[in-house]
Motif scaffolding. Structure first.
Motif, mmCIF file in Angstrom:
data_model
loop_
_atom_site.group_PDB
_atom_site.id
_atom_site.type_symbol
_atom_site.label_atom_id
_atom_site.label_comp_id
_atom_site.label_asym_id
_atom_site.label_seq_id
_atom_site.Cartn_x
_atom_site.Cartn_y
_atom_site.Cartn_z
ATOM 1 N N ALA A 90 0.802 -1.227 0.091
ATOM 2 C CA ALA A 90 -0.031 0.273 -0.081
ATOM 3 C C ALA A 90 1.095 1.228 -0.042
ATOM 4 N N LEU A 91 0.525 2.353 -0.805
ATOM 5 C CA LEU A 91 1.036 3.490 -0.661
ATOM 6 C C LEU A 91 0.757 4.452 0.505
ATOM 7 N N PRO A 92 1.633 5.288 0.968
ATOM 8 C CA PRO A 92 1.230 6.239 1.994
ATOM 9 C C PRO A 92 0.337 7.108 1.225
ATOM 10 N N LEU A 93 -0.491 7.833 2.283
ATOM 11 C CA LEU A 93 -1.596 8.393 1.664
ATOM 12 C C LEU A 93 -1.229 9.606 0.982
ATOM 13 N N GLU A 94 -0.198 10.324 1.443
ATOM 14 C CA GLU A 94 0.165 11.605 0.881
ATOM 15 C C GLU A 94 0.703 11.372 -0.730
ATOM 16 N N VAL A 95 1.583 9.931 -0.711
ATOM 17 C CA VAL A 95 1.888 9.738 -2.089
ATOM 18 C C VAL A 95 0.655 9.028 -2.976
ATOM 19 N N LEU A 96 -0.321 8.487 -2.309
ATOM 20 C CA LEU A 96 -1.422 7.974 -3.134
ATOM 21 C C LEU A 96 -2.280 9.067 -3.589
ATOM 22 N N VAL A 97 -2.352 10.183 -2.990
ATOM 23 C CA VAL A 97 -3.276 11.383 -3.339
ATOM 24 C C VAL A 97 -2.736 11.952 -4.706
ATOM 25 N N THR A 98 -1.210 12.042 -4.448
ATOM 26 C CA THR A 98 -0.487 12.597 -5.570
ATOM 27 C C THR A 98 -0.617 11.631 -6.914
ATOM 28 N N GLN A 99 -0.406 10.532 -6.688
ATOM 29 C CA GLN A 99 -0.549 9.557 -8.004
ATOM 30 C C GLN A 99 -1.746 9.622 -8.560
ATOM 31 N N LEU A 100 -2.766 9.630 -7.519
ATOM 32 C CA LEU A 100 -4.194 9.415 -8.298
ATOM 33 C C LEU A 100 -4.689 10.924 -9.035
ATOM 34 N N SER A 101 -3.807 12.092 -8.246
ATOM 35 C CA SER A 101 -4.228 13.201 -8.977
ATOM 36 C C SER A 101 -3.628 13.210 -10.527
ATOM 37 N N ILE A 102 -2.315 12.946 -10.669
ATOM 38 C CA ILE A 102 -1.540 12.662 -11.882
ATOM 39 C C ILE A 102 -2.427 12.160 -12.782
ATOM 40 N N ARG A 103 -2.868 10.751 -12.385
ATOM 41 C CA ARG A 103 -3.531 9.696 -13.278
ATOM 42 C C ARG A 103 -5.161 10.319 -13.661
ATOM 43 N N LEU A 104 -5.658 11.289 -12.891
ATOM 44 C CA LEU A 104 -6.810 11.921 -13.202
ATOM 45 C C LEU A 104 -6.393 13.103 -13.985
ATOM 46 N N GLN A 105 -5.481 13.793 -13.929
ATOM 47 C CA GLN A 105 -5.158 15.079 -14.914
ATOM 48 C C GLN A 105 -4.787 14.297 -16.527
ATOM 49 N N ALA A 106 -4.022 13.358 -16.392
ATOM 50 C CA ALA A 106 -3.779 12.734 -17.752
ATOM 51 C C ALA A 106 -4.997 12.388 -18.322
ATOM 52 N N ALA A 107 -5.817 11.581 -17.551
ATOM 53 C CA ALA A 107 -7.338 11.182 -18.178
ATOM 54 C C ALA A 107 -8.180 12.495 -18.744
ATOM 55 N N GLU A 108 -8.155 13.362 -17.962
ATOM 56 C CA GLU A 108 -8.999 14.658 -18.276
ATOM 57 C C GLU A 108 -8.376 15.231 -19.595
ATOM 58 N N GLN A 109 -7.049 15.173 -19.656
ATOM 59 C CA GLN A 109 -6.320 15.858 -20.773
ATOM 60 C C GLN A 109 -6.767 14.730 -22.180
ATOM 61 N N GLN A 110 -6.608 13.669 -21.875
ATOM 62 C CA GLN A 110 -6.988 12.654 -22.991
ATOM 63 C C GLN A 110 -8.637 12.879 -23.445
ATOM 64 N N ILE A 111 -9.502 13.350 -22.315
ATOM 65 C CA ILE A 111 -10.905 13.285 -22.610
ATOM 66 C C ILE A 111 -10.987 14.393 -23.516
ATOM 67 N N ASP A 112 -10.406 15.406 -23.124
ATOM 68 C CA ASP A 112 -10.285 17.086 -23.727
ATOM 69 C C ASP A 112 -9.839 16.604 -25.128
ATOM 70 N N GLN A 113 -8.825 15.909 -25.420
ATOM 71 C CA GLN A 113 -8.123 15.669 -26.995
ATOM 72 C C GLN A 113 -9.350 14.793 -27.501
ATOM 73 N N LEU A 114 -10.143 13.971 -27.102
ATOM 74 C CA LEU A 114 -11.195 13.211 -27.964
ATOM 75 C C LEU A 114 -12.332 13.925 -28.253
ATOM 76 N N LYS A 115 -12.590 15.284 -27.419
ATOM 77 C CA LYS A 115 -13.518 16.050 -27.340
ATOM 78 C C LYS A 115 -13.360 16.952 -28.921
ATOM 79 N N ARG A 116 -12.385 17.303 -28.874
ATOM 80 C CA ARG A 116 -11.948 18.410 -29.967
ATOM 81 C C ARG A 116 -12.290 17.624 -31.346
#
Length: 106
Positions: free
Chosen positions: A53-79
C-alpha cells in the motif's frame, strides 16, 4: 539511478496496480457487511513492483496525476478533427468572396 540532493522538481508517476485482495474495489466482503480493505488502506491501489500500500500523501499525488492525464485525454477526444481536403473550403469561411463571405471557386 542518478544522484540528486533534495526533493525532485516534478512528481514522478509510479506504476500502480489493483489490489489483489479487494480487486480494486477498496472493500472486502465480510460475513454481514463490507469491510475496508486493510492490504491497500481502502484505496484499491498498490505499487506494481512490491504490491504494498502507498502512504496516503503519495497515493493522493499519484491519483491526481492519473486524473489529470485522463482529463487531458478526454479533452483531446472531444476536440473535432480538423477538416482537410476539398471539404475544408466549404466548411470554413475564407473571407475571399463578396462582402467577406466564403468563396469556393465553383
Amino acid at each position: 539511478m542518478k544522484k540528486s540532493h533534495g526533493p525532485a522538481f516534478r512528481a514522478a508517476q509510479l506504476d500502480l496496480d489493483k489490489c489483489p485482495a479487494c480487486r480494486g474495489r477498496a472493500v472486502i466482503s465480510g460475513v454481514f457487511h463490507e469491510l475496508a480493505c486493510v492490504q491497500c488502506s481502502a484505496s484499491g491501489w498498490v505499487t506494481a513492483e512490491t504490491g504494498e500500500a502507498l502512504p496516503l500523501e503519495v497515493l493522493v499525488t499519484q491519483l491526481s496525476i492519473r486524473l489529470q492525464a485522463a482529463e487531458q485525454q478526454i479533452d483531446q477526444l472531444k476536440r473535432p478533427d480538423p477538416v482537410f481536403g476539398p471539404d475544408a473550403q466549404y466548411n470554413d469561411n475564407n473571407r475571399r468572396g463578396p462582402g467577406a463571405t466564403n468563396f469556393t471557386g465553383d
